[in-house]
Structure formats: C-alpha cells, structure tokens
Design a protein around this motif. Sequence first.
Motif, PDB file in Angstrom:
ATOM      1  N   LYS A  38       0.831  -1.211   0.000  1.00  0.00           N
ATOM      2  CA  LYS A  38       0.000   0.000   0.000  1.00  0.00           C
ATOM      3  C   LYS A  38       0.863   1.256   0.000  1.00  0.00           C
ATOM      4  CE  LYS A  38      -3.433   2.469   2.737  1.00  0.00           C
ATOM      5  NZ  LYS A  38      -4.315   2.416   3.907  1.00  0.00           N
ATOM      6  N   LEU A  39       1.905   1.231   0.780  1.00  0.00           N
ATOM      7  CA  LEU A  39       2.738   2.419   0.954  1.00  0.00           C
ATOM      8  C   LEU A  39       3.929   2.471   0.009  1.00  0.00           C
ATOM      9  CD1 LEU A  39       2.736   2.467   4.855  1.00  0.00           C
ATOM     10  CD2 LEU A  39       1.262   3.779   3.300  1.00  0.00           C
ATOM     11  N   THR A  40       4.235   1.369  -0.647  1.00  0.00           N
ATOM     12  CA  THR A  40       5.477   1.306  -1.418  1.00  0.00           C
ATOM     13  C   THR A  40       5.288   1.160  -2.924  1.00  0.00           C
ATOM     14  OG1 THR A  40       5.600  -1.097  -1.122  1.00  0.00           O
ATOM     15  CG2 THR A  40       6.727   0.276   0.524  1.00  0.00           C
ATOM     16  N   HIS A  41       4.048   0.965  -3.398  1.00  0.00           N
ATOM     17  CA  HIS A  41       3.837   0.682  -4.807  1.00  0.00           C
ATOM     18  C   HIS A  41       2.796   1.618  -5.432  1.00  0.00           C
ATOM     19  CE1 HIS A  41       5.946  -2.926  -3.654  1.00  0.00           C
ATOM     20  NE2 HIS A  41       6.011  -3.305  -4.916  1.00  0.00           N
ATOM     21  N   THR A  42       3.068   2.036  -6.652  1.00  0.00           N
ATOM     22  CA  THR A  42       2.110   2.818  -7.433  1.00  0.00           C
ATOM     23  C   THR A  42       1.057   1.875  -8.011  1.00  0.00           C
ATOM     24  OG1 THR A  42       3.329   2.533  -9.496  1.00  0.00           O
ATOM     25  CG2 THR A  42       3.940   4.432  -8.110  1.00  0.00           C
ATOM     26  N   VAL A  47      -0.381  -3.360 -10.499  1.00  0.00           N
ATOM     27  CA  VAL A  47      -0.919  -4.143 -11.613  1.00  0.00           C
ATOM     28  C   VAL A  47       0.177  -5.018 -12.223  1.00  0.00           C
ATOM     29  CG1 VAL A  47      -2.040  -4.004 -13.876  1.00  0.00           C
ATOM     30  CG2 VAL A  47      -2.817  -2.547 -12.012  1.00  0.00           C
ATOM     31  N   ASN A  48       1.402  -4.523 -12.278  1.00  0.00           N
ATOM     32  CA  ASN A  48       2.512  -5.372 -12.722  1.00  0.00           C
ATOM     33  C   ASN A  48       2.713  -6.550 -11.765  1.00  0.00           C
ATOM     34  OD1 ASN A  48       3.499  -4.356 -15.223  1.00  0.00           O
ATOM     35  ND2 ASN A  48       4.354  -2.599 -14.145  1.00  0.00           N
ATOM     36  N   TRP A  49       2.507  -6.340 -10.478  1.00  0.00           N
ATOM     37  CA  TRP A  49       2.570  -7.418  -9.484  1.00  0.00           C
ATOM     38  C   TRP A  49       1.525  -8.481  -9.817  1.00  0.00           C
ATOM     39  CZ3 TRP A  49       4.971  -9.463  -5.248  1.00  0.00           C
ATOM     40  CH2 TRP A  49       4.227 -10.273  -4.392  1.00  0.00           C
ATOM     41  N   VAL A  50       0.323  -8.040 -10.184  1.00  0.00           N
ATOM     42  CA  VAL A  50      -0.741  -8.973 -10.544  1.00  0.00           C
ATOM     43  C   VAL A  50      -0.297  -9.839 -11.724  1.00  0.00           C
ATOM     44  CG1 VAL A  50      -3.096  -9.154 -11.455  1.00  0.00           C
ATOM     45  CG2 VAL A  50      -2.592  -7.553  -9.591  1.00  0.00           C
ATOM     46  N   VAL A  51       0.263  -9.209 -12.759  1.00  0.00           N
ATOM     47  CA  VAL A  51       0.754  -9.976 -13.921  1.00  0.00           C
ATOM     48  C   VAL A  51       1.796 -10.998 -13.474  1.00  0.00           C
ATOM     49  CG1 VAL A  51       2.023  -9.840 -16.103  1.00  0.00           C
ATOM     50  CG2 VAL A  51       0.255  -8.145 -15.587  1.00  0.00           C
ATOM     51  N   ASP A  52       2.729 -10.564 -12.646  1.00  0.00           N
ATOM     52  CA  ASP A  52       3.781 -11.463 -12.173  1.00  0.00           C
ATOM     53  C   ASP A  52       3.209 -12.643 -11.398  1.00  0.00           C
ATOM     54  OD1 ASP A  52       6.689 -12.024 -11.720  1.00  0.00           O
ATOM     55  OD2 ASP A  52       6.080 -11.732  -9.623  1.00  0.00           O
ATOM     56  N   THR A  97      -5.463  -8.129 -17.328  1.00  0.00           N
ATOM     57  CA  THR A  97      -4.608  -7.313 -16.462  1.00  0.00           C
ATOM     58  C   THR A  97      -3.755  -6.353 -17.287  1.00  0.00           C
ATOM     59  OG1 THR A  97      -4.539  -9.110 -14.862  1.00  0.00           O
ATOM     60  CG2 THR A  97      -2.899  -7.372 -14.610  1.00  0.00           C
ATOM     61  N   LEU A  98      -3.220  -6.824 -18.391  1.00  0.00           N
ATOM     62  CA  LEU A  98      -2.430  -5.948 -19.258  1.00  0.00           C
ATOM     63  C   LEU A  98      -3.297  -4.841 -19.860  1.00  0.00           C
ATOM     64  CD1 LEU A  98      -0.130  -8.594 -20.962  1.00  0.00           C
ATOM     65  CD2 LEU A  98       0.523  -6.887 -19.230  1.00  0.00           C
ATOM     66  N   TRP A  99      -4.560  -5.147 -20.139  1.00  0.00           N
ATOM     67  CA  TRP A  99      -5.474  -4.102 -20.620  1.00  0.00           C
ATOM     68  C   TRP A  99      -5.670  -3.047 -19.530  1.00  0.00           C
ATOM     69  CZ3 TRP A  99     -10.219  -2.204 -19.093  1.00  0.00           C
ATOM     70  CH2 TRP A  99     -10.829  -1.320 -19.987  1.00  0.00           C
ATOM     71  N   TRP A 100      -5.911  -3.496 -18.285  1.00  0.00           N
ATOM     72  CA  TRP A 100      -6.059  -2.546 -17.173  1.00  0.00           C
ATOM     73  C   TRP A 100      -4.785  -1.715 -16.996  1.00  0.00           C
ATOM     74  CZ3 TRP A 100     -10.393  -0.841 -15.609  1.00  0.00           C
ATOM     75  CH2 TRP A 100     -11.516  -1.645 -15.477  1.00  0.00           C
TER      76      TRP A 100
END
Length: 118
Positions: A38-42, A47-52, A97-100
């Motif tokens: 929450k505090l460390t990621h844009t 969303v890149n985390w979700v892809v990973d 996810t890539l679309w989002w």
Amino acid sequence: MTGRASDSCPFMAGSERLVDPEDDAALWVTIEFPEAMKLTHTDEQLVNWVVDQILRHKISVSACAQHCQRPLCLSLPVVGIPRDEEHNIRDQAKTLTLWWLGEILADRVHLDRNVIFP
C-alpha cells in the motif's frame, strides 16, 4: 462494462467507481497483495505485481470476486473457460490485467486503494 456499481469494485475512472461484471458463468481469478505494498507501490506497480503473480501461478479461482468480500486482493473476471483449463484461465486473466495496465498508464483509470487496502 456491464454489471452493478458497488463499493467494492477496485477500479475507478476519476471519481466514478467502475462496476464488476455480472455473469453467473464467470470465474474470478484472485491475486493477493502484501499489506506493505500500500505504501510502497504505485498503481502501475501493483498491476505489474498482478501480472507477475499470474505468471507464477500464484492465483486462486472462485465463483465470485474476492475483493468484494475481503481486503488485500484483486479479482479479475474470466468468462467462457471451464474451471479445469487453468492455463487458459491464467492467459485470459493476464490479458485482462495488461489491458487494465494500459488504462492506468493512459491515466483513464486508477485503483481505489481503500478497497484493496482498507
């Protein structure tokens, strides 16, 4: 997107909450977030985390969106793929996810962190 507005859809366009699709045939792919993100990621990084996590097979599949029921996760709808076709479910979730991500990068949508990280 069709569906109904709720206080739990994690995507917003400006100050307008987007809606989760209503589809009884949809499966939902859920990805967990560590609370510290929450505090460390844009939004882009989340969303890149979700892809990973999808690529690493660190997902759960259910009949309803989990972000409606609990914090620290994001659920994506997958339609038209049988539950036993996990590879195809992951592929569709990754594509969505890539679309989002593209929508976030174009500054058309953002994540409601109060839904994901209450």
